[in-house]
Design a protein around this motif. Structure first.
Motif, mmCIF file in Angstrom:
data_model
loop_
_atom_site.group_PDB
_atom_site.id
_atom_site.type_symbol
_atom_site.label_atom_id
_atom_site.label_comp_id
_atom_site.label_asym_id
_atom_site.label_seq_id
_atom_site.Cartn_x
_atom_site.Cartn_y
_atom_site.Cartn_z
ATOM 1 N N ARG A 162 4.393 18.937 35.862
ATOM 2 C CA ARG A 162 5.148 19.271 36.840
ATOM 3 C C ARG A 162 4.594 18.756 38.111
ATOM 4 O O ARG A 162 5.329 18.690 39.275
ATOM 5 C CB ARG A 162 5.072 20.936 36.807
ATOM 6 N N THR A 163 3.481 18.743 38.318
ATOM 7 C CA THR A 163 2.750 18.175 39.520
ATOM 8 C C THR A 163 3.162 16.688 39.623
ATOM 9 O O THR A 163 3.613 16.294 40.936
ATOM 10 C CB THR A 163 1.320 18.413 39.411
ATOM 11 N N TRP A 164 2.921 15.786 38.819
ATOM 12 C CA TRP A 164 3.128 14.349 39.081
ATOM 13 C C TRP A 164 4.313 13.922 38.786
ATOM 14 O O TRP A 164 4.692 12.848 39.235
ATOM 15 C CB TRP A 164 2.067 13.566 38.020
ATOM 16 N N SER A 165 5.159 14.355 37.881
ATOM 17 C CA SER A 165 6.533 13.690 37.667
ATOM 18 C C SER A 165 7.543 14.245 38.632
ATOM 19 O O SER A 165 7.809 15.323 38.918
ATOM 20 C CB SER A 165 6.831 14.329 36.307
ATOM 21 N N THR A 166 8.163 12.906 39.214
ATOM 22 C CA THR A 166 8.761 13.452 40.521
ATOM 23 C C THR A 166 10.236 12.455 40.052
ATOM 24 O O THR A 166 10.221 11.687 39.289
ATOM 25 C CB THR A 166 8.444 13.085 41.752
ATOM 26 N N PRO A 167 11.328 12.725 40.726
ATOM 27 C CA PRO A 167 12.539 12.169 40.416
ATOM 28 C C PRO A 167 12.572 10.636 40.831
ATOM 29 O O PRO A 167 12.926 9.587 40.317
ATOM 30 C CB PRO A 167 13.765 12.494 41.287
ATOM 31 N N GLN A 168 11.606 10.267 41.917
ATOM 32 C CA GLN A 168 11.131 8.998 42.468
ATOM 33 C C GLN A 168 10.469 8.375 41.426
ATOM 34 O O GLN A 168 10.253 6.938 41.490
ATOM 35 C CB GLN A 168 10.802 8.976 43.980
ATOM 36 N N ALA A 169 9.488 8.912 40.900
ATOM 37 C CA ALA A 169 8.427 8.464 40.163
ATOM 38 C C ALA A 169 8.034 9.385 38.940
ATOM 39 O O ALA A 169 7.321 10.098 38.615
ATOM 40 C CB ALA A 169 6.966 8.280 40.857
ATOM 41 N N PRO A 170 9.077 9.006 37.876
ATOM 42 C CA PRO A 170 9.028 10.018 36.638
ATOM 43 C C PRO A 170 7.749 9.813 35.788
ATOM 44 O O PRO A 170 7.311 8.691 35.630
ATOM 45 C CB PRO A 170 10.193 9.667 35.848
ATOM 46 N N ARG A 171 6.935 10.640 35.221
ATOM 47 C CA ARG A 171 5.734 10.538 34.640
ATOM 48 C C ARG A 171 5.755 11.631 33.473
ATOM 49 O O ARG A 171 6.003 12.624 33.307
ATOM 50 C CB ARG A 171 4.610 11.072 35.255
ATOM 51 N N LYS A 172 5.893 10.733 32.306
ATOM 52 C CA LYS A 172 6.039 11.434 30.909
ATOM 53 C C LYS A 172 4.673 11.713 30.594
ATOM 54 O O LYS A 172 3.962 10.646 30.196
ATOM 55 C CB LYS A 172 6.910 10.707 29.922
ATOM 56 N N LEU A 173 4.398 13.019 30.238
ATOM 57 C CA LEU A 173 3.048 13.120 29.519
ATOM 58 C C LEU A 173 3.285 13.659 28.041
ATOM 59 O O LEU A 173 3.839 14.694 27.686
ATOM 60 C CB LEU A 173 2.223 14.468 30.169
#
Length: 345
Positions: free
Chosen positions: A226-237
């Motif tokens: 929730r902290t690191w994934s943004t629409p501009q830079a998606p991060r899948k953990l």
């Protein structure tokens, strides 16, 4: 319970022997009642509290072994001494296997009553020890329950306090205009959150001193995504975690290491404005656990200058030291794969 205050029930179909037993045992300080058969004896034992019951084997209608079984099925069964004939050793053995504490060879002389009284004394002493043991165990269980409740409350309050501290740090970060200072406070907030999550896990779980790491890491990974994934830079953990239970201090160390490694991967592994995946795995390996955090990003350049303040690297080293482990980097075709092995206990 003293022998003088002990209540005895003597069950025998021989009226004369019942009377002799009542007189002989009463002279020795026992409070004695008698019953003429097994059915009457079980009814009396069910209606009144007896410390010890003597049961004769041969009785009409219902023998001693049947009576013994019924007495043993009462909610608070008394200690039972079985009375047999001199040539009935197999019957005595059967009675002992069925729950009698001892047996006495039947007779009408004074020796029989002396032996019966001594057997009662031993049986009552054994009962006192059992009652004392049960009382001590009940007190210990009650004490443990109180301590566990207190510890859960402590963990609850610690978790709440850490959440409040995290909220204060977040408010302070939002008030800052310096990007570096804001980023440092946001990192601090995430570190506080990782520790708060361990205490939250403790007060919501059955155990008060160990944490199931699969559940804990699942919550931590959700927070990090929730902290690191943004629409501009998606991060899948992606998390793969086996059932591993760790003591609280070790769980905190693992949580902080995961927080730092995942945060570094989300910040530095992938170019700005691109998507990327970070994989976290926790597996058992004999008596150890193996933690890995892996990405498919740009990899590590040993010649490049360190990014960030270096505090995260110091925290990882300190937490790995507390686990008596060393964090290493495995050679992979692409990206970075950090691994840590430590004892689960």
């Amino acid at each position: 319970m003293s022998e003088a205050s002990a209540r005895i029930l003597y069950i025998d179909d021989d009226e004369g022997l019942r009377r002799l037993a009542e007189r002989a045992l009463s002279r020795r300080g026992y409070h004695v009642e008698t019953a003429a058969n097994g059915i009457e004896g079980v009814a009396k034992a069910e209606a009144g509290a007896f410390d010890l019951v003597a049961v004769d084997h041969y009785m009409p209608g219902q023998d001693g072994l049947t009576t013994l079984a019924q007495l043993g099925a009462l909610p608070n069964p008394p200690s039972i001494v079985y009375v047999t004939g001199s040539d009935e050793s197999s019957v005595a053995v059967a009675a002992l296997k069925a729950g009698a504490v001892d047996y006495v060879v039947k007779g009408a002389g004074g020796e029989f009553f002396d032996l019966l009284a001594r057997t009662f004394e031993q049986a009552l002493g054994q009962r006192r020890l059992i009652l004392a043991k049960d009382t001590a165990e009940a007190a210990l269980r009650e004490s443990n329950a109180r301590l566990e409740a207190l510890l859960r409350e402590v963990n609850h309050r610690v978790a709440n306090s850490l959440q409040i501290a995290s909220a204060f740090v977040s408010m302070q970060a939002k008030a800052l205009t310096d990007p570096a200072a804001r980023a440092a406070l946001e990192d601090t907030q995430r570190r506080i959150g990782a520790i708060a999550l361990t205490h939250r896990s403790l007060y919501t779980s059955e155990s008060v001193d160990t944490i199931e790491m699969d559940e804990y890491l699942a919550g931590l990974v959700r927070e990090l995504e929730r902290t690191w994934s943004t629409p501009q830079a998606p991060r899948k953990l992606a998390l793969s975690a086996e059932k591993v239970a760790l003591k609280t201090d070790r769980a905190v160390s693992v949580g902080i290491i995961v927080n730092e490694l995942v945060s570094n991967a989300c910040k530095y592994a992938y170019p700005a404005g691109t998507s990327g995946e970070v994989r976290i795995a926790l597996a058992r390996d004999n008596g150890d656990f193996l933690l890995t955090v892996e990405d498919d990003g740009c990899g590590l350049d040993p010649a490049a200058a360190a990014q960030g303040t270096g505090l995260g690297t110091k925290l990882i080293a300190a937490m790995a030291g507390s686990l008596r482990a060393t964090l290493g980097y495995d050679p992979v075709p692409r990206g970075v794969r950090a691994s840590l092995r430590a004892a689960a206990a």
